[in-house]
Scaffold this motif. Structure first.
Motif, PDB file in Angstrom:
ATOM      1  N   PHE A  33       6.584  -3.612   5.499  1.00 44.91           N
ATOM      2  CA  PHE A  33       7.639  -2.667   5.111  1.00 44.91           C
ATOM      3  C   PHE A  33       7.249  -1.245   5.515  1.00 44.91           C
ATOM      4  O   PHE A  33       6.117  -0.836   5.297  1.00 44.91           O
ATOM      5  N   PRO A  34       8.180  -0.453   6.095  1.00 44.71           N
ATOM      6  CA  PRO A  34       7.796   0.864   6.605  1.00 44.71           C
ATOM      7  C   PRO A  34       7.740   1.999   5.579  1.00 44.71           C
ATOM      8  O   PRO A  34       7.197   3.053   5.860  1.00 44.71           O
ATOM      9  N   ILE A  35       8.273   1.808   4.383  1.00 49.08           N
ATOM     10  CA  ILE A  35       8.352   2.900   3.412  1.00 49.08           C
ATOM     11  C   ILE A  35       7.154   2.829   2.455  1.00 49.08           C
ATOM     12  O   ILE A  35       6.916   1.801   1.824  1.00 49.08           O
ATOM     13  N   PRO A  36       6.385   3.918   2.317  1.00 51.64           N
ATOM     14  CA  PRO A  36       5.205   3.906   1.440  1.00 51.64           C
ATOM     15  C   PRO A  36       5.589   3.877  -0.042  1.00 51.64           C
ATOM     16  O   PRO A  36       6.662   4.351  -0.429  1.00 51.64           O
ATOM     17  N   PRO A  37       4.716   3.336  -0.886  1.00 54.97           N
ATOM     18  CA  PRO A  37       5.009   3.240  -2.312  1.00 54.97           C
ATOM     19  C   PRO A  37       5.107   4.588  -3.013  1.00 54.97           C
ATOM     20  O   PRO A  37       5.630   4.682  -4.122  1.00 54.97           O
ATOM     21  N   ASP A  38       4.638   5.641  -2.370  1.00 59.25           N
ATOM     22  CA  ASP A  38       4.706   6.983  -2.954  1.00 59.25           C
ATOM     23  C   ASP A  38       6.141   7.383  -3.290  1.00 59.25           C
ATOM     24  O   ASP A  38       6.374   8.175  -4.201  1.00 59.25           O
ATOM     25  N   VAL A  39       7.099   6.829  -2.544  1.00 57.68           N
ATOM     26  CA  VAL A  39       8.513   7.133  -2.768  1.00 57.68           C
ATOM     27  C   VAL A  39       8.908   6.763  -4.199  1.00 57.68           C
ATOM     28  O   VAL A  39       9.726   7.451  -4.807  1.00 57.68           O
TER      29      VAL A  39
END
Length: 192
Positions: A33-39
């Motif tokens: 998945f390209p979106i980091p968990p920081d979001v």
């Protein structure tokens, strides 16, 4: 538009199932998945600072487990899954040459990718593909991801309200910086 997206993310961060959502995102980010968990992690900590350490722990455990999936993809499914993921990031052709050099610096590669905006999934897949010792990979992943998530949690826990005020007053700037870091990580992958 950004404000409504931010407000919706904050509401999601306060949802009873937010930890599960964070775990899924952190797990998938480490392999495909390209979106980091920081979001999710950042708004969750801002919404509930008292749970900062638990949120960081959930992100850590899920991310390392997801990293092990990435390692398995590289080790067992490189041709069918790993190669297309890396090719989509512009790294397919350079893999053969890189294979011989990667394990010489594998510890540092995993540590760097685990802490920085560099896409961690690239390193997890490559670690499995190149045959990095699993123990080294897991230990380094734990160190790197713990450093990343617990430093963020500590900063947000200690300076939560001023950081939240800063983010809310400069939402456009924060979004732009986040996008620059995210895209910059992918650009690094493409041209390294």
């Amino acid at each position: 538009m950004l404000q409504s997206l931010y407000d919706r993310t904050i509401r999601l961060a306060e949802h009873p199932n937010a930890m599960w959502a964070l775990a899924v995102v952190a797990f998938l980010e480490s392999s495909v998945f390209p979106i980091p968990p920081d979001v999710l992690m950042i708004p969750m900590i801002l919404a509930r600072p008292s749970k900062a350490w638990l949120i960081a722990l959930v992100a850590l455990v899920a991310s390392v487990l997801g990293g092990m999936l990435g390692y398995a993809i590289g080790a067992f499914f490189y041709e069918s899954i790993g190669q297309p993921v890396l090719a989509a990031m512009g790294k397919g052709a350079a893999m053969e040459e890189f294979n011989t050099r990667f394990n010489d610096f594998g510890f540092w590669a995993v540590l760097t990718a685990g802490v920085t905006p560099f896409p961690y999934k690239v390193i997890t897949i490559m670690s499995g593909w190149t045959g990095m010792p699993l123990g080294t990979f897991v230990a380094t992943s734990i160190l790197a991801r713990a450093l990343r998530f617990f430093v963020v949690a500590g900063l947000l826990w200690g300076f939560g309200e001023p950081i939240r005020d800063f983010i809310e007053k400069r939402l456009g700037l924060m979004f732009t910086l986040f996008m620059i870091l995210l895209i910059g990580g992918f650009v690094l992958v493409r041209y390294l």
